[in-house]
Scaffold this active site. Structure first.
Site, PDB file in Angstrom:
ATOM      1  N   TYR A 123     -20.444   3.491  -8.101  1.00 16.82           N
ATOM      2  CA  TYR A 123     -20.837   3.757  -9.477  1.00 16.82           C
ATOM      3  C   TYR A 123     -22.006   2.897  -9.957  1.00 16.82           C
ATOM      4  O   TYR A 123     -22.488   3.075 -11.078  1.00 16.82           O
ATOM      5  CB  TYR A 123     -19.635   3.587 -10.411  1.00 16.82           C
ATOM      6  CG  TYR A 123     -18.757   4.824 -10.433  1.00 16.82           C
ATOM      7  CD1 TYR A 123     -19.251   6.036 -10.927  1.00 16.82           C
ATOM      8  CD2 TYR A 123     -17.460   4.796  -9.926  1.00 16.82           C
ATOM      9  CE1 TYR A 123     -18.479   7.179 -10.927  1.00 16.82           C
ATOM     10  CE2 TYR A 123     -16.679   5.940  -9.929  1.00 16.82           C
ATOM     11  CZ  TYR A 123     -17.182   7.125 -10.431  1.00 16.82           C
ATOM     12  OH  TYR A 123     -16.412   8.262 -10.425  1.00 16.82           O
ATOM     13  N   GLU A 127       6.089   5.739   6.557  1.00 18.21           N
ATOM     14  CA  GLU A 127       4.863   6.439   6.170  1.00 18.21           C
ATOM     15  C   GLU A 127       4.721   6.605   4.664  1.00 18.21           C
ATOM     16  O   GLU A 127       3.650   6.365   4.101  1.00 18.21           O
ATOM     17  CB  GLU A 127       4.841   7.817   6.839  1.00 18.21           C
ATOM     18  CG  GLU A 127       3.680   8.701   6.402  1.00 18.21           C
ATOM     19  CD  GLU A 127       3.764  10.111   6.960  1.00 18.21           C
ATOM     20  OE1 GLU A 127       3.040  10.981   6.438  1.00 18.21           O
ATOM     21  OE2 GLU A 127       4.539  10.352   7.901  1.00 18.21           O
ATOM     22  N   ASP A 159       6.633  11.096   9.495  1.00 20.20           N
ATOM     23  CA  ASP A 159       7.003  12.506   9.573  1.00 20.20           C
ATOM     24  C   ASP A 159       6.714  13.054  10.960  1.00 20.20           C
ATOM     25  O   ASP A 159       5.797  12.583  11.655  1.00 20.20           O
ATOM     26  CB  ASP A 159       6.213  13.329   8.557  1.00 20.20           C
ATOM     27  CG  ASP A 159       6.708  13.153   7.134  1.00 20.20           C
ATOM     28  OD1 ASP A 159       7.852  12.704   6.960  1.00 20.20           O
ATOM     29  OD2 ASP A 159       5.941  13.464   6.199  1.00 20.20           O
TER      30      ASP A 159
END
EC number: 5.6.2.2
Length: 364
Positions: free
Chosen positions: A103, A189, A241
């Site tokens: 920015y 996770e 997962d």
């Protein structure tokens, strides 16, 4: 923890920045086009030969940036602008995030990835880590368990309340007086699994430390984990997962990311052992068919690409077998699916059994 990179002081970096910019000015004053040599690193390739050098932490060729190539002009402009910002941060002993830097010149930078690439290039040019530049990530990781430490004078006493989440410090180099009576470290996770374990008082019952990066781990989470492993010398387990993204997160913790391959040796944790979830867990733990989701075309493409990584052949062939099994089955599932048996099945049955299984295999 981080070898020479942790000992680099701002004075050395300011000197290197001055030498680099003066060399560019000298070339321009002499009518020469400056040449900027940027070494390239990688953490894997698709060469299955055991002589592959990806794990040696050595450069794999280099790239030359020059004003004579139109495609390089903007990249050099961005690099020099970011370098000027870094110079100011070091001089004033201030810190900024990558987003803060973006920015400062959004019209010139156009995209965050442009800034990210420039920061990586600067790290390679100056032979340092990102935190040495006073560029920090916005803290995203969480930790709980049998752990106590100080960071910049602030006390983190997880031991007195082992099931309460604490934000992982952004300035890991400021972590001091680390104390723990934990038996192991568990990485999960997702925050949803982390909160499930917190609700089940998993850390109190199992005397451990639990960490989550809430998805792909940021640099602070990976540095903090590496610090714990180096200082505490505890076993480290990872639960993700059963899908391509979970596996890639597991690989990021253990081997590092390609984007920051130049710094992988300071961020990776080779000791990590994969607890699950494995494709075969759907059968071993009687998951209903409705919880098994079909792999998408993108899932399959990603899995096939990961199967080509050299480290899966050379260092963790069992992981590669599990990935192949996922692809052959054509299905995936989330860790939370195991809660179909009971809300606390994950903390009371699955994880303890998996740790016992891994421990038994290590003693064979």
């Amino acid at each position: 923890m981080e070898g020479i990179h942790s000992r680099i002081c701002s004075t050395d970096l300011l000197r290197k920045i001055k030498e680099f910019t003066l060399s560019i000015l000298d070339d321009l004053s002499e009518g020469r086009s400056p040449l900027i040599f940027i070494q390239r690193f990688r953490i894997y390739c698709t060469n299955f030969d055991s002589n592959c050098s990806c794990s040696c932490n050595k450069p794999n060729g280099h790239e030359i940036l020059t004003f004579q190539k139109e495609s390089h002009v903007h990249r050099i402009d961005v690099l020099l602008r970011v370098l000027l910002i870094v110079h100011q941060l070091l001089q004033e002993n201030k810190h900024a995030s990558k987003r803060d830097i973006y920015y400062m010149h959004p019209l010139v930078f156009s995209d965050q990835t442009v800034v990210d690439r420039a920061i990586n290039d600067i790290c390679i040019l100056l032979q340092c880590s990102r935190h040495n530049l006073n560029v920090v990530s916005v803290g995203n990781g969480l930790v709980m368990g049998w752990l106590r430490f100080f960071e910049a004078g602030r006390k983190f006493d997880c031991i007195n309340s082992p099931n309460t989440a604490h934000t992982i410090p952004v300035l890991v180099e400021d972590v001091k007086d680390l104390v723990s009576v934990a038996h192991y470290i568990l990485i999960v996770e997702k925050e949803s699994v982390f909160q499930r374990l917190a609700n089940d008082k998993f850390c109190s019952k199992n005397r451990c430390i639990v960490i989550t990066g809430r998805g792909y781990p940021d640099v602070s989470t990976r540095r903090f984990l590496r610090l714990l492993v180096d200082k505490l010398c505890l076993p480290v387990y990872c639960l993700v997962d059963c899908d391509p993204y979970g596996f890639d997160i597991l690989a990021t913790y253990r081997f590092g990311s390609m984007q920051m391959a130049y710094d992988a040796k300071f961020l990776r944790v080779p000791q990590i052992q994969w607890l699950g979830a494995f494709p075969s867990d759907s059968e071993n733990y009687n998951l209903p068919q409705r919880f098994l989701l079909p792999l998408t075309m993108e899932d399959k493409r990603r899995t096939e690409a990961m199967l080509q990584r050299c480290y899966l052949h050379q260092e963790v062939p069992r992981w590669r077998s599990e990935l192949e099994s996922m692809l052959q089955r054509g299905t995936k599932f989330e860790i939370e699916a195991l809660s179909v048996h009971s809300l606390s099945f994950l903390s009371e049955v699955y994880i303890p059994w998996k740790i016992q299984e891994v421990t038994s295999m290590c003693h064979i």
